[in-house]
Design an enzyme around this catalytic site. Sequence first.
Site, short mmCIF file in Angstrom:
data_model
loop_
_atom_site.label_atom_id
_atom_site.label_comp_id
_atom_site.label_asym_id
_atom_site.label_seq_id
_atom_site.Cartn_x
_atom_site.Cartn_y
_atom_site.Cartn_z
N GLY A 16 0.56 -42.48 6.42
CA GLY A 16 -0.18 -41.24 6.62
C GLY A 16 0.16 -40.76 8.01
N SER A 59 2.89 -46.48 10.71
CA SER A 59 3.97 -45.51 10.76
C SER A 59 3.64 -44.38 9.80
CB SER A 59 5.28 -46.16 10.34
OG SER A 59 5.25 -46.41 8.95
N LYS A 60 4.53 -43.42 9.78
CA LYS A 60 4.30 -42.24 8.94
C LYS A 60 4.07 -42.60 7.47
CE LYS A 60 6.51 -38.70 11.67
NZ LYS A 60 7.82 -38.16 11.99
N ARG A 61 4.59 -43.74 7.09
CA ARG A 61 4.40 -44.19 5.71
C ARG A 61 2.92 -44.32 5.37
NH1 ARG A 61 5.07 -49.01 4.04
NH2 ARG A 61 5.33 -49.83 6.14
#
Length: 476
Positions: free
Chosen positions: A246, A242-244
């Site tokens: 990157g 996920s965006k976490r």
Amino acid sequence: MIRVRIAPSPTGYLHVGTARTALFNYLFARKEGGVFILRIEDTDIKRSSQEMVDVILDSLTWLGLEWDEGPYFQSKRFDIYRKYAEKLVSEGKAYYCYCTPEEIKERKEKVQKQGKAWKYDRRCLHLTDEERRKFEEEGRPKAIRFLVPEGKTDFDDLIHGKIERENQDIEDFVLIKSDGTPGYNFSVVIDDHEMEITHVIRGDDHISNTPKQILVYRALGWNEPAFAHVPLILGQDRSKLSKRHGAVAVSYYRDQGILPEAFVNFLALLGWSPGEDREIFSMDELIKVFSLERVGKKPAIFDINKLLWMNQEYIRKLDNDELVERIIPYLKMSGLIGDEFDRDYISRVVHLMKERLQTLRDLEKIGYYYFKDDFDYDPKGLKKRIYLGVEKRLEMVIEELEKIDVWNEKACEDVVRSIADKEGCKAGEIIHPIRLGISGMTFGPGLFELMELLGKTRVINRLKRFVEFLRKEEDH
Ligand code: GLU
């Protein structure tokens, strides 16, 4: 005839996971001589836009995943979904539901307070004629819910084997929402049937949806396609990518200077393995060797360092002229060159730097000095390489360089070595400061090659600027 599809929801970018699933579908279709279809699942009208669709099409095109049919848009097919839903209602396999979200929430909370799991309580399945008439007169919006039959539902997943689910664990899910838009588990079935999809290849996260979809196929009297659920992609910490972790947008990797052929190669190895040690495969080679049997059950880990390594391998293999063509747009984007530029010079820069490039953008970080004069000097380099009296030696260098008629690697080297001799110091004591002065950095290609390429005027001017800088520093 094999027919597969990728069905992204337009969220504003193409997710890395969707791209990997698209690739598997594409490889399977090409290998089997089948058809690869693109369908945009834009049922959430408020959140979808042409702009978002364009980003997805661009990313697929960039990866070379050309679709043979479509894009089909679910937003243009609402009438079709309604037609089939009404058919199910008329056959007693689905029913209207007038419950408002507030009413459902209230009942749900009550049930959960008693420590029980909530599932839609079929309130509207059992309405009296009177109640129904009242709701209709009120003009209450109504949804259509599927009447889940008793029994169990199973299917043979091509990757996971037999999967079985008790129907009593499935709630009467919504086919058509009260705002008229279809539920995912319904529109996906109608479309996969009408588009004659033979194999549904998609992420593991949809396994729990598949029994619902199979129930709809069976209620409509249709044969279901084969299903292959491919493993999820996880971040380094083994949680879902996920965006976490990157960036998850394909376009980000393009913007960062990843080559599409490297990205495709990298994606192919996320969940699939060739059964040999080899890791570098072109698209054509992947098409030859790909098979669903070699897709694993276990999740795959997205390793950015592996991607960079692979990208570097592809850059090294690229022909110089081709590499120059690919780098130019990135140089423009970074502002290092303008609309007019010296292609021959860039070609020589690329030749010198090729081995050091991991991405098409790396010149911004490790080669800006080929294009601009007003860079800063690496502070660590200054600490390590600059010593008392270095200015004097650099001035001697400048004086000798000025005398060079034919500017080349050899002439520059001769100057540096003869001054080192004269000064009785190691050549390195002069070489390192010169590098810092003409590039701002402590590493790079061979110094004399670099001097030749930068040219006499540039080298001398930069050294003069450096000496001036060092004098000022000393005064402080
Ligand atoms: N729109 C769904 C998604 O993006 C498609 C899933 C499917 O392939 O059925 O997850």
